[in-house]
Design a protein around this motif. Sequence first.
Motif, mmCIF file in Angstrom:
data_model
loop_
_atom_site.group_PDB
_atom_site.id
_atom_site.type_symbol
_atom_site.label_atom_id
_atom_site.label_comp_id
_atom_site.label_asym_id
_atom_site.label_seq_id
_atom_site.Cartn_x
_atom_site.Cartn_y
_atom_site.Cartn_z
ATOM 1 N N MET A 252 109.221 -6.850 28.056
ATOM 2 C CA MET A 252 108.225 -7.338 27.280
ATOM 3 C C MET A 252 109.472 -8.436 25.929
ATOM 4 S SD MET A 252 105.429 -6.599 27.537
ATOM 5 C CE MET A 252 104.784 -7.257 26.056
ATOM 6 N N SER A 253 110.331 -8.065 26.180
ATOM 7 C CA SER A 253 111.687 -9.211 24.781
ATOM 8 C C SER A 253 111.619 -10.600 26.026
ATOM 9 C CB SER A 253 113.091 -8.678 24.761
ATOM 10 O OG SER A 253 112.647 -7.170 24.573
ATOM 11 N N ILE A 254 111.370 -10.372 27.496
ATOM 12 C CA ILE A 254 111.846 -11.551 27.434
ATOM 13 C C ILE A 254 110.639 -12.030 27.885
ATOM 14 C CG2 ILE A 254 111.803 -12.379 29.985
ATOM 15 C CD1 ILE A 254 113.624 -11.003 31.160
ATOM 16 N N ILE A 255 109.398 -11.603 27.596
ATOM 17 C CA ILE A 255 108.556 -12.275 27.771
ATOM 18 C C ILE A 255 108.511 -13.236 26.353
ATOM 19 C CG2 ILE A 255 105.916 -12.597 27.691
ATOM 20 C CD1 ILE A 255 106.060 -10.933 30.339
ATOM 21 N N GLY A 256 108.366 -12.552 25.579
ATOM 22 C CA GLY A 256 108.066 -12.899 24.117
ATOM 23 C C GLY A 256 109.603 -13.896 23.400
ATOM 24 N N SER A 257 110.682 -13.869 24.172
ATOM 25 C CA SER A 257 111.124 -14.473 23.754
ATOM 26 C C SER A 257 111.888 -16.093 24.533
ATOM 27 C CB SER A 257 113.056 -14.005 24.147
ATOM 28 O OG SER A 257 113.062 -14.485 25.902
ATOM 29 N N PHE A 258 110.980 -16.395 25.350
ATOM 30 C CA PHE A 258 109.932 -17.708 25.519
ATOM 31 C C PHE A 258 109.000 -17.919 24.776
ATOM 32 C CE2 PHE A 258 112.641 -16.498 29.470
ATOM 33 C CZ PHE A 258 113.370 -17.310 30.045
ATOM 34 N N GLN A 259 108.939 -17.741 24.769
ATOM 35 C CA GLN A 259 107.118 -17.378 23.057
ATOM 36 C C GLN A 259 107.725 -17.763 21.831
ATOM 37 O OE1 GLN A 259 104.064 -14.862 24.990
ATOM 38 N NE2 GLN A 259 103.714 -15.838 26.221
ATOM 39 N N VAL A 260 108.609 -17.850 21.529
ATOM 40 C CA VAL A 260 109.044 -18.261 20.385
ATOM 41 C C VAL A 260 108.750 -19.275 19.833
ATOM 42 C CG1 VAL A 260 111.371 -18.976 20.502
ATOM 43 C CG2 VAL A 260 111.486 -18.087 18.432
ATOM 44 N N PHE A 261 107.626 -19.057 18.432
ATOM 45 C CA PHE A 261 107.572 -20.817 17.574
ATOM 46 C C PHE A 261 107.723 -20.092 15.788
ATOM 47 C CE2 PHE A 261 103.598 -21.738 16.117
ATOM 48 C CZ PHE A 261 103.962 -22.996 15.926
ATOM 49 N N ALA A 262 106.922 -19.603 15.598
ATOM 50 C CA ALA A 262 106.426 -19.663 14.420
ATOM 51 C C ALA A 262 107.941 -19.928 13.256
ATOM 52 C CB ALA A 262 106.289 -18.391 13.738
ATOM 53 N N GLN A 263 109.392 -18.776 14.203
ATOM 54 C CA GLN A 263 110.548 -18.754 13.166
ATOM 55 C C GLN A 263 110.772 -20.328 13.032
ATOM 56 O OE1 GLN A 263 109.706 -16.771 15.414
ATOM 57 N NE2 GLN A 263 110.733 -15.088 15.304
ATOM 58 N N SER A 264 110.650 -20.961 14.072
ATOM 59 C CA SER A 264 111.541 -22.362 14.245
ATOM 60 C C SER A 264 110.618 -23.443 13.771
ATOM 61 C CB SER A 264 112.042 -23.027 15.201
ATOM 62 O OG SER A 264 110.349 -22.956 16.532
ATOM 63 N N TYR A 265 108.656 -23.009 13.749
ATOM 64 C CA TYR A 265 107.958 -24.233 13.245
ATOM 65 C C TYR A 265 108.559 -24.487 11.459
ATOM 66 C CZ TYR A 265 102.892 -25.759 11.614
ATOM 67 O OH TYR A 265 102.227 -26.355 11.284
ATOM 68 N N LEU A 266 108.439 -22.936 11.156
ATOM 69 C CA LEU A 266 107.895 -22.385 9.467
ATOM 70 C C LEU A 266 109.481 -22.396 8.726
ATOM 71 C CD1 LEU A 266 105.755 -19.313 9.154
ATOM 72 C CD2 LEU A 266 105.657 -22.340 8.674
ATOM 73 N N MET A 267 110.556 -22.519 9.297
ATOM 74 C CA MET A 267 111.972 -22.520 9.050
ATOM 75 C C MET A 267 112.633 -23.919 9.403
ATOM 76 S SD MET A 267 112.900 -18.790 9.278
ATOM 77 C CE MET A 267 114.472 -19.221 8.256
ATOM 78 N N THR A 268 112.710 -24.082 10.104
ATOM 79 C CA THR A 268 113.486 -25.513 10.913
ATOM 80 C C THR A 268 112.485 -26.780 10.982
ATOM 81 O OG1 THR A 268 113.919 -24.415 12.737
ATOM 82 C CG2 THR A 268 115.549 -24.080 11.159
ATOM 83 N N ASN A 269 111.559 -26.876 11.550
ATOM 84 C CA ASN A 269 110.874 -27.523 12.031
ATOM 85 C C ASN A 269 111.009 -28.094 12.798
ATOM 86 O OD1 ASN A 269 107.678 -28.762 12.610
ATOM 87 N ND2 ASN A 269 108.727 -30.466 11.742
ATOM 88 N N GLY A 270 112.256 -27.261 14.124
ATOM 89 C CA GLY A 270 113.151 -28.200 15.261
ATOM 90 C C GLY A 270 114.418 -28.641 14.635
ATOM 91 N N GLY A 271 114.817 -28.254 13.671
ATOM 92 C CA GLY A 271 115.806 -28.919 13.199
ATOM 93 C C GLY A 271 116.976 -28.487 13.055
ATOM 94 N N PRO A 272 117.670 -28.704 13.083
ATOM 95 C CA PRO A 272 118.603 -30.342 12.254
ATOM 96 C C PRO A 272 118.808 -30.787 13.741
ATOM 97 C CG PRO A 272 120.019 -28.628 11.613
ATOM 98 C CD PRO A 272 119.155 -27.704 12.679
ATOM 99 N N ASN A 273 118.688 -31.753 13.691
ATOM 100 C CA ASN A 273 118.638 -32.551 14.990
ATOM 101 C C ASN A 273 118.138 -31.987 16.628
ATOM 102 O OD1 ASN A 273 119.526 -34.857 16.717
ATOM 103 N ND2 ASN A 273 121.451 -34.684 16.858
ATOM 104 N N ASN A 274 116.870 -31.383 16.102
ATOM 105 C CA ASN A 274 116.242 -30.351 17.558
ATOM 106 C C ASN A 274 116.863 -29.235 17.477
ATOM 107 O OD1 ASN A 274 114.170 -32.555 17.519
ATOM 108 N ND2 ASN A 274 115.718 -34.584 18.542
ATOM 109 N N ALA A 275 117.941 -29.139 17.247
ATOM 110 C CA ALA A 275 119.120 -27.845 17.464
ATOM 111 C C ALA A 275 117.853 -26.248 17.491
ATOM 112 C CB ALA A 275 119.544 -27.565 16.724
ATOM 113 N N THR A 276 116.831 -26.431 17.070
ATOM 114 C CA THR A 276 115.369 -25.170 16.604
ATOM 115 C C THR A 276 114.419 -25.832 18.306
ATOM 116 O OG1 THR A 276 115.498 -25.224 14.862
ATOM 117 C CG2 THR A 276 116.859 -24.115 14.958
ATOM 118 N N LEU A 277 114.349 -26.964 18.381
ATOM 119 C CA LEU A 277 113.491 -27.100 19.291
ATOM 120 C C LEU A 277 113.009 -26.572 20.444
ATOM 121 C CD1 LEU A 277 110.358 -29.221 18.899
ATOM 122 C CD2 LEU A 277 112.140 -31.026 20.935
ATOM 123 N N PHE A 278 111.757 -25.154 20.342
ATOM 124 C CA PHE A 278 111.707 -24.224 20.964
ATOM 125 C C PHE A 278 110.110 -24.774 21.882
ATOM 126 C CE2 PHE A 278 114.107 -21.857 18.504
ATOM 127 C CZ PHE A 278 115.092 -21.110 18.968
#
Length: 330
Positions: A252-278
């Motif tokens: 379940m952790s592997i499946i969930g980790s590959f689907q991480v979205f909300a954190q990067s979308y709301l906190m960084t929007n994929g930045g800085p310089n695409n470092a959190t572009l999941f």
Amino acid sequence: MSRRHRERYRWHENLQGYLFAGPWLVGFFLFLLGPMVFSVMLSLYKWNGITSFQGNAAFVGLAHFRRIFSEDRFFWTTLYNTFYYSIISVPCGILTSLLLATLLNAKIRGISLFRTIFYLPNVLAGVATIMMWSWIFNPEFGGFNYVLDLTGITAAGRWVIGHVPGLDAYFTRNGITWPPLWFADEFWAKPALVIMSLWRAGGGMLIYLAGLQNVPQHLYEVAEIDGAGKIRQFFAITLPMLTPTIFFNLVMSIIGSFQVFAQSYLMTNGGPNNATLFYVLYLFRKAFQHFEMGYASALAWILFAIIMFFTLIVLKSSKLWVYYEGEKKS
């Protein structure tokens, strides 16, 4: 029991199983199977998702997949970021949950209160929690850097960086900051999200706690008679008996980790310089910002194949390390 009665009994058992699984099966066929089939078809078409599909979608075959693997540099960036997050967050989450469950398995007064406190983050609103963590990791007035200063870790880090040969030059060359700027720094952004993921370790803790309470107590009694200490009992009894629970949480952790979205979308929007572009954030951009629904569907099925691949590896390896009580190993 006659053959007729055995067949009738078996039929009743099967019927009960299908009735219990019925709500999920109905939901799957009504709300999941159709969109999945449409998504497979959509990955072969070029469509913006706004105009009607009939007459506006152009068949492109496997062009989306060829473009993903040969032309799209962001695809490989998102894969790297997602794998980085998964490889670190999954083991850390499992170890943290197991440690908490072991500590909270003690039979002391008020232990239910502590279990509730550690599980509480899993029932809090996700967006509110993310906003709270954005404050905690703020490099100017956030609580995390304040704790680092208060405990002397910031000063100790500066001393290490200044006295270890080549370390200061490495930090300067790669633009790494100390104390960390967290989400404003490419190097620290993903570790910050990993630390944040441990906030919800209480969900896994609850599952481990149920597994710990199902370990037969007579095994510990026999071990004590043989002179085994607590550490020896943990590695010889507790851990082997928990392997089915660890196996479930790992998948379940592997499946969930590959689907991480909300954190990067709301906190960084994929930045800085695409470092959190999941991966899922990039898929979301392609679908609902660039309106490339066919391309996004192709990305989704590649992600499905990746998750399936690693899930099957874990399933196959389970024969080597997962122990079920009463099972004989060759």
